[in-house]
Design a protein around this motif. Sequence first.
Motif, PDB file in Angstrom:
ATOM      1  N   ARG A   1      14.197  -3.496   9.054  1.00  0.00           N
ATOM      2  CA  ARG A   1      14.163  -3.561   7.887  1.00  0.00           C
ATOM      3  C   ARG A   1      13.777  -2.334   7.086  1.00  0.00           C
ATOM      4  NH1 ARG A   1      10.517  -9.346   7.834  1.00  0.00           N
ATOM      5  NH2 ARG A   1      12.123 -10.408   9.109  1.00  0.00           N
ATOM      6  N   GLY A   2      14.313  -2.158   5.766  1.00  0.00           N
ATOM      7  CA  GLY A   2      14.128  -1.075   5.104  1.00  0.00           C
ATOM      8  C   GLY A   2      13.914  -1.238   3.583  1.00  0.00           C
ATOM      9  N   PHE A   3      12.901  -0.324   3.084  1.00  0.00           N
ATOM     10  CA  PHE A   3      12.853  -0.685   1.609  1.00  0.00           C
ATOM     11  C   PHE A   3      12.610   0.560   0.852  1.00  0.00           C
ATOM     12  CE2 PHE A   3      10.595  -3.827   4.295  1.00  0.00           C
ATOM     13  CZ  PHE A   3      10.926  -5.031   3.669  1.00  0.00           C
ATOM     14  N   ARG A   4      13.163   0.666  -0.427  1.00  0.00           N
ATOM     15  CA  ARG A   4      12.785   1.785  -1.285  1.00  0.00           C
ATOM     16  C   ARG A   4      12.527   1.240  -2.601  1.00  0.00           C
ATOM     17  NH1 ARG A   4      18.612   2.664  -0.265  1.00  0.00           N
ATOM     18  NH2 ARG A   4      17.921   4.446   0.890  1.00  0.00           N
ATOM     19  N   PHE A   5      12.445   2.466  -3.537  1.00  0.00           N
ATOM     20  CA  PHE A   5      11.885   2.080  -4.924  1.00  0.00           C
ATOM     21  C   PHE A   5      12.916   1.607  -5.963  1.00  0.00           C
ATOM     22  CE2 PHE A   5       8.209   5.020  -4.439  1.00  0.00           C
ATOM     23  CZ  PHE A   5       6.930   3.964  -4.210  1.00  0.00           C
TER      24      PHE A   5
ATOM     25  N   ARG B   1       0.922  -1.109  -0.035  1.00  0.00           N
ATOM     26  CA  ARG B   1      -0.014  -0.040   0.050  1.00  0.00           C
ATOM     27  C   ARG B   1       0.894   1.328  -0.079  1.00  0.00           C
ATOM     28  NH1 ARG B   1      -4.780   1.938   4.597  1.00  0.00           N
ATOM     29  NH2 ARG B   1      -5.441   3.429   3.150  1.00  0.00           N
ATOM     30  N   TYR B   2       1.917   1.283   0.924  1.00  0.00           N
ATOM     31  CA  TYR B   2       2.661   2.494   0.949  1.00  0.00           C
ATOM     32  C   TYR B   2       3.568   2.526  -0.498  1.00  0.00           C
ATOM     33  CZ  TYR B   2       2.014   2.933   6.052  1.00  0.00           C
ATOM     34  OH  TYR B   2       1.585   3.022   6.967  1.00  0.00           O
ATOM     35  N   ALA B   3       3.845   1.672  -1.028  1.00  0.00           N
ATOM     36  CA  ALA B   3       4.463   1.676  -2.487  1.00  0.00           C
ATOM     37  C   ALA B   3       3.481   2.159  -3.374  1.00  0.00           C
ATOM     38  CB  ALA B   3       5.070   0.207  -2.699  1.00  0.00           C
ATOM     39  N   SER B   4       2.128   1.734  -3.375  1.00  0.00           N
ATOM     40  CA  SER B   4       1.349   2.229  -4.375  1.00  0.00           C
ATOM     41  C   SER B   4       1.009   3.793  -4.100  1.00  0.00           C
ATOM     42  CB  SER B   4      -0.126   1.494  -4.336  1.00  0.00           C
ATOM     43  OG  SER B   4      -0.622   1.725  -2.744  1.00  0.00           O
ATOM     44  N   LEU B   5       1.326   4.271  -3.029  1.00  0.00           N
ATOM     45  CA  LEU B   5       1.052   5.743  -2.600  1.00  0.00           C
ATOM     46  C   LEU B   5       2.409   6.568  -3.049  1.00  0.00           C
ATOM     47  CD1 LEU B   5      -0.648   5.463   0.681  1.00  0.00           C
ATOM     48  CD2 LEU B   5      -1.826   5.845  -1.209  1.00  0.00           C
ATOM     49  N   GLY B   6       3.376   5.984  -3.603  1.00  0.00           N
ATOM     50  CA  GLY B   6       4.500   6.663  -4.021  1.00  0.00           C
ATOM     51  C   GLY B   6       5.308   6.889  -3.136  1.00  0.00           C
ATOM     52  N   ILE B   7       5.342   6.572  -1.740  1.00  0.00           N
ATOM     53  CA  ILE B   7       6.250   6.844  -0.614  1.00  0.00           C
ATOM     54  C   ILE B   7       7.645   6.198  -0.675  1.00  0.00           C
ATOM     55  CG2 ILE B   7       6.533   6.428   1.839  1.00  0.00           C
ATOM     56  CD1 ILE B   7       3.421   6.326   2.332  1.00  0.00           C
ATOM     57  N   SER B   8       8.567   7.059  -1.057  1.00  0.00           N
ATOM     58  CA  SER B   8       9.980   6.550  -1.414  1.00  0.00           C
ATOM     59  C   SER B   8      10.733   5.453  -0.662  1.00  0.00           C
ATOM     60  CB  SER B   8      10.703   7.676  -2.144  1.00  0.00           C
ATOM     61  OG  SER B   8      10.933   8.519  -1.106  1.00  0.00           O
ATOM     62  N   GLU B   9      10.358   5.640   0.701  1.00  0.00           N
ATOM     63  CA  GLU B   9      11.133   4.778   1.656  1.00  0.00           C
ATOM     64  C   GLU B   9      10.132   4.533   2.647  1.00  0.00           C
ATOM     65  OE1 GLU B   9      15.822   6.427   1.181  1.00  0.00           O
ATOM     66  OE2 GLU B   9      14.467   7.000   3.008  1.00  0.00           O
ATOM     67  N   TYR B  10      10.389   3.102   3.140  1.00  0.00           N
ATOM     68  CA  TYR B  10       9.466   2.531   4.045  1.00  0.00           C
ATOM     69  C   TYR B  10      10.485   1.779   5.086  1.00  0.00           C
ATOM     70  CZ  TYR B  10       6.306  -0.865   6.145  1.00  0.00           C
ATOM     71  OH  TYR B  10       5.677  -1.722   6.988  1.00  0.00           O
TER      72      TYR B  10
END
Length: 279
Positions: free
Chosen positions: A162-166, A142-151
């Motif tokens: 843990r961390g994620f980015r596009f 969901r956060y990725a679909s909103l365009g939040i670049s880092e999670y």
Amino acid sequence: MERAPVSWVIDPDDPRAPPQEIWDRMTPEERQRVVDALPSEFEISEASPPEGDFHFNAKVAARDTLGGYFQSIGKRVYLACELPVYYPAGRMVAPDLIAVRDVEVKERACWSVSAEGKGVELALEILWNERSKEELENLAARYASLGISEYFVFDRRRRWLRGFRFAAGSARYEPIARQGGRLTSAVLDLDLGLEGDRLCFYHALARLPEPREVLARFRAMVDDLMARREEAEQRLEEAEQRLEEAEQRLDEERQRADEAERRLAEVLVELERLRRERG
């Protein structure tokens, strides 16, 4: 010819910001009315279940640590905990912590992407109660679909981060590789890591102090200054006492000198009298 007002009604059971095309047709007054009508509070079902002090203290410590750092270096980064965020036509989201760069840092009741002209750049979730892998994957999607670049996800009980980015040229998250046991955030320009069950932020090799640590240092400095002041006052008091004793001794010496001078004068007078009698 005047334009007819654009109507957008907030459904209390499913509050959403208007789609962007409707927002674009609204006047500033209509937009403000919508923003004011968006709920700034939400039911438990809309957010993560309460997790007590272990959850609350960790997210507030993260916000205040980052806020103090960015303020000290003069960088404008808006930070908020569990702030309702409204994307056009989407359901509200409220991450434990959000970060948005280069915007006005002020108190807000909610974040309307259309009104602010910018979406959330970083989302951080802090876990204490157990969550299923599917639940975490759905939240990341969901956060990725909103365009939040880092999670980022921090599980305080199990002590993992843990961390994620596009990925480059993609709208899907990829894991952030660890470097020296830490994860780098491009949004914050800082590293994230764990020390026990604490989430810490690092600039180069230096860990950013938490507000409680800064306060403890400040109190220690104040206590040290107060101790030095008391010591200085004590030394001054002792010096004044010594001066008073010295002045008292000086007065006694003066009195003895005066007495000696008086007796000498009497002796001289007596000698003069005896000379006259013999003469």
